[in-house]
Design a protein around this motif. Structure first.
Motif, PDB file in Angstrom:
ATOM      1  N   UNK A 125      -1.410   7.151  10.280  1.00  0.00           N
ATOM      2  CA  UNK A 125      -0.145   7.266   9.634  1.00  0.00           C
ATOM      3  C   UNK A 125       0.157   6.587   8.217  1.00  0.00           C
ATOM      4  N   UNK A 126      -0.557   5.195   8.100  1.00  0.00           N
ATOM      5  CA  UNK A 126      -0.580   4.351   7.060  1.00  0.00           C
ATOM      6  C   UNK A 126      -1.457   4.955   5.924  1.00  0.00           C
ATOM      7  N   UNK A 127      -2.519   5.498   6.315  1.00  0.00           N
ATOM      8  CA  UNK A 127      -3.637   5.726   5.347  1.00  0.00           C
ATOM      9  C   UNK A 127      -3.135   7.015   4.756  1.00  0.00           C
ATOM     10  N   UNK A 128      -2.678   8.015   5.592  1.00  0.00           N
ATOM     11  CA  UNK A 128      -2.312   9.364   5.250  1.00  0.00           C
ATOM     12  C   UNK A 128      -0.891   9.149   4.312  1.00  0.00           C
ATOM     13  N   UNK A 129      -0.013   8.461   4.789  1.00  0.00           N
ATOM     14  CA  UNK A 129       1.359   8.180   4.028  1.00  0.00           C
ATOM     15  C   UNK A 129       2.112   9.557   3.877  1.00  0.00           C
ATOM     16  N   UNK A 130       1.879  10.487   4.940  1.00  0.00           N
ATOM     17  CA  UNK A 130       2.904  11.565   4.776  1.00  0.00           C
ATOM     18  C   UNK A 130       4.368  11.725   5.206  1.00  0.00           C
ATOM     19  N   UNK A 131       4.509  10.920   6.250  1.00  0.00           N
ATOM     20  CA  UNK A 131       5.785  10.569   6.767  1.00  0.00           C
ATOM     21  C   UNK A 131       6.588   9.299   5.964  1.00  0.00           C
ATOM     22  N   UNK A 151       7.601   0.780   2.722  1.00  0.00           N
ATOM     23  CA  UNK A 151       6.903   0.752   1.551  1.00  0.00           C
ATOM     24  C   UNK A 151       5.849   1.612   1.511  1.00  0.00           C
ATOM     25  N   UNK A 152       5.907   2.732   0.646  1.00  0.00           N
ATOM     26  CA  UNK A 152       4.843   3.363   0.516  1.00  0.00           C
ATOM     27  C   UNK A 152       3.505   2.933  -0.220  1.00  0.00           C
ATOM     28  N   UNK A 153       2.339   2.665   0.385  1.00  0.00           N
ATOM     29  CA  UNK A 153       1.262   2.036  -0.252  1.00  0.00           C
ATOM     30  C   UNK A 153       0.753   2.756  -1.273  1.00  0.00           C
ATOM     31  N   UNK A 154      -0.003   2.131  -2.238  1.00  0.00           N
ATOM     32  CA  UNK A 154      -0.389   2.999  -3.303  1.00  0.00           C
ATOM     33  C   UNK A 154      -1.716   3.503  -2.821  1.00  0.00           C
ATOM     34  N   UNK A 155      -2.440   4.412  -3.502  1.00  0.00           N
ATOM     35  CA  UNK A 155      -3.550   5.327  -3.133  1.00  0.00           C
ATOM     36  C   UNK A 155      -4.687   4.210  -3.292  1.00  0.00           C
ATOM     37  N   UNK A 156      -4.857   3.269  -3.982  1.00  0.00           N
ATOM     38  CA  UNK A 156      -5.928   2.221  -4.003  1.00  0.00           C
ATOM     39  C   UNK A 156      -6.107   1.333  -3.106  1.00  0.00           C
ATOM     40  N   UNK A 157      -4.736   0.781  -2.501  1.00  0.00           N
ATOM     41  CA  UNK A 157      -4.707   0.070  -1.500  1.00  0.00           C
ATOM     42  C   UNK A 157      -5.079   0.923  -0.143  1.00  0.00           C
ATOM     43  N   UNK A 158      -4.460   1.984  -0.047  1.00  0.00           N
ATOM     44  CA  UNK A 158      -5.036   2.894   1.115  1.00  0.00           C
ATOM     45  C   UNK A 158      -6.512   3.406   1.206  1.00  0.00           C
ATOM     46  N   UNK A 159      -6.932   3.568  -0.014  1.00  0.00           N
ATOM     47  CA  UNK A 159      -8.395   3.746  -0.076  1.00  0.00           C
ATOM     48  C   UNK A 159      -9.438   2.698   0.619  1.00  0.00           C
ATOM     49  N   UNK A 160      -8.728   1.336  -0.043  1.00  0.00           N
ATOM     50  CA  UNK A 160      -9.697   0.043   0.335  1.00  0.00           C
ATOM     51  C   UNK A 160      -9.557  -0.133   1.663  1.00  0.00           C
ATOM     52  N   UNK A 161      -8.251   0.167   2.363  1.00  0.00           N
ATOM     53  CA  UNK A 161      -8.169  -0.103   3.832  1.00  0.00           C
ATOM     54  C   UNK A 161      -8.985   1.083   4.550  1.00  0.00           C
ATOM     55  N   UNK A 162      -9.224   2.214   4.143  1.00  0.00           N
ATOM     56  CA  UNK A 162     -10.005   3.167   4.729  1.00  0.00           C
ATOM     57  C   UNK A 162     -11.153   2.982   4.586  1.00  0.00           C
TER      58      UNK A 162
END
Length: 271
Positions: free
Chosen positions: A166-172, A176-187
């Motif tokens: 859910x956090x990586x996709x951030x569809x719902x 605080x909506x994380x940025x694309x860079x942060x989500x990509x780094x976590x993935x």
């Protein structure tokens, strides 16, 4: 006695998954009856995720014992969460709940604990860190002997996988909506840790177990390549979001430029 307990827990898990799918379908039908749009693909995705959970609870995968367990792990922790998250269940709940329920759900989403849990590094640590504790510590062998502990492990694996997805996709909606860079780094970080863990299983089984070499190798390969497939799907979701956001930003800039009497960005190429 242990087999009876396992059977009851499996039926309970399957029943909860079916109830979740039924609640989703009823909510989506209610939304459409009042004239709101809701993609049928979301219904299909959520019900497919629920079906995966039911299958994991009631069906025994083929292969050796550790290979079968790993198939259940991939389905519970990665495949089912992705399908459920693509259905956007939180968004559906916010659009169909009565005012009191909506306020309660928003209060939970805006709470400090949820804000901490939905930070990409925290979600990644809970997801992959729990797997390292399970497979490289004594927890796996202990859970094999205690049905209640095995049930808790399954709940954690599913909940952590659902949270991370859910956090990586951030569809719902998120606090605080994380940025694309942060989500990509976590993935990327979680995917690397998952792959390394799979490789360690080639060399040694979880402590306190005695799985055969063939079973161990098949399970490790399933974890490695199956995890890659789901992570590629997650990366595709993030990439499509970035592409759509970039298109909307360019459209806004073009409209602002047109109002200011400037040529749109596409017309400036080659000048």
């Amino acid at each position: 006695m242990q087999h009876q307990q396992d059977g009851r827990l499996a039926l309970l898990a399957a029943g909860l998954a079916l109830c979740g799918a039924l609640a989703y379908v009823l909510a989506a039908s209610r939304l459409r009856r009042r004239g709101d749009r809701w993609s049928p693909l979301r219904d299909l995705s959520f019900t497919a995720g629920s079906a995966v959970l039911v299958a994991v609870a009631l069906l025994a995968p083929p292969g050796g014992p550790f290979t079968a367990h790993m198939a259940q792990h991939l389905a519970t922790a990665m495949a089912a969460p992705l399908l459920l998250v693509l259905g956007r269940p939180v968004t559906l709940a916010l659009r169909t709940l009565p005012p009191g329920g909506r306020r309660g759900l928003l209060g939970v989403l805006r709470s400090r604990p949820v804000g901490v849990l939905t930070r990409p590094p925290v979600a990644a640590l809970l997801d992959v860190g729990g797997l390292w504790l399970l497979y490289r510590g004594p927890l796996f062998a202990a859970a094999h002997e205690r049905p209640w502990l095995a049930a808790l492990v399954h709940v954690h694996v599913f909940a952590a996988g659902l949270l991370f997805t859910a956090v990586v996709c951030a569809l719902d909606p998120l606090p605080r909506r994380p940025g694309t860079v942060v989500r990509s780094a976590a993935l990327i970080g979680a995917g690397a840790a998952h792959a390394v863990l799979a490789r360690t299983l080639y060399a040694a089984p979880p402590p306190g177990t005695g799985f055969g070499a063939h079973d161990l190798a098949a399970a490790a390969e399933l974890m490695y390549y199956g995890g890659d497939l789901v992570e590629i799907a997650l990366a595709a979701v993030v990439g499509l979001q970035w592409y759509a956001a970039s298109g909307r930003r360019l459209a806004r800039e073009s409209r602002r430029g047109a109002r200011a009497g400037e040529p749109p960005a596409s017309a400036s190429y080659g000048q």
